[in-house]
Design a protein around this motif. Structure first.
Motif, short mmCIF file in Angstrom:
data_model
loop_
_atom_site.label_atom_id
_atom_site.label_comp_id
_atom_site.label_asym_id
_atom_site.label_seq_id
_atom_site.Cartn_x
_atom_site.Cartn_y
_atom_site.Cartn_z
N LYS A 139 1.19 -1.19 -0.34
CA LYS A 139 0.20 -0.12 0.08
C LYS A 139 0.86 0.87 -0.02
N GLN A 140 0.07 2.48 -0.61
CA GLN A 140 0.76 3.37 -0.14
C GLN A 140 -0.17 4.40 0.02
N SER A 142 -1.82 7.79 -0.28
CA SER A 142 -2.10 9.03 -1.33
C SER A 142 -1.87 10.41 -0.60
#
Length: 145
Positions: A139-140, A142
């Motif tokens: 996951k990143q 945002s």
């Protein structure tokens, strides 16, 4: 004093999409090899020649073709699809194919089909890895609101 330096091999991180695509490729090779080796089972070729076998109708052949097209499509789709859709489909099809292969393994417990049981268990292990990697998709954060 002289310091010893250790040279280590580089281990670059592999993109999740590439991992999933490679795992589907491995699964497909296992399917192909299992079906090829099945041709060496006594009377198998005779059943293919006489048409008395599990795929004895155009409808059954079509269904089998569709089922086995899924891993083929997933090789490409794992790379090309958007992450959210890819993750969902990899989990769904990974679970589906794991269950299917375990069912095949249980129903193939005869001496001549021990290779098939082995392949089905190996395929199940690989599809479980597919589900695992898709579930743990990186996951990143945002900054979009």
């Amino acid at each position: 004093m002289i310091e010893k330096q250790r040279i280590m091999l580089e281990n670059p991180k592999v993109n999740i999409k590439i991992k999933l695509s490679l795992l589907w490729t491995a699964v497909l090779f296992c399917y192909i090899y299992a079906d090829y080796f099945e041709l060496y089972v006594p009377e198998k070729v005779d059943s293919l020649l006489t048409g008395v076998n599990i795929l004895d109708s155009p409808t059954k052949l079509l269904i089998a073709s569709i089922v086995l097209a899924i891993p083929t499509v997933m090789i490409i789709a794992s790379i090309l699809m958007k992450p959210k859709i890819s993750r969902i489909l990899n989990i769904i099809f990974g679970i589906l194919f794991t269950l299917m292969m375990l069912l095949i393994a249980v129903n193939s417990l005869t001496p001549w089909y021990s290779f098939y049981v082995f392949e089905a268990i190996l395929e199940s292990f690989i599809t479980i890895l597919i589900v695992w990697y898709a579930w743990k998709w990186p996951k990143q954060i945002s900054n979009r609101i």
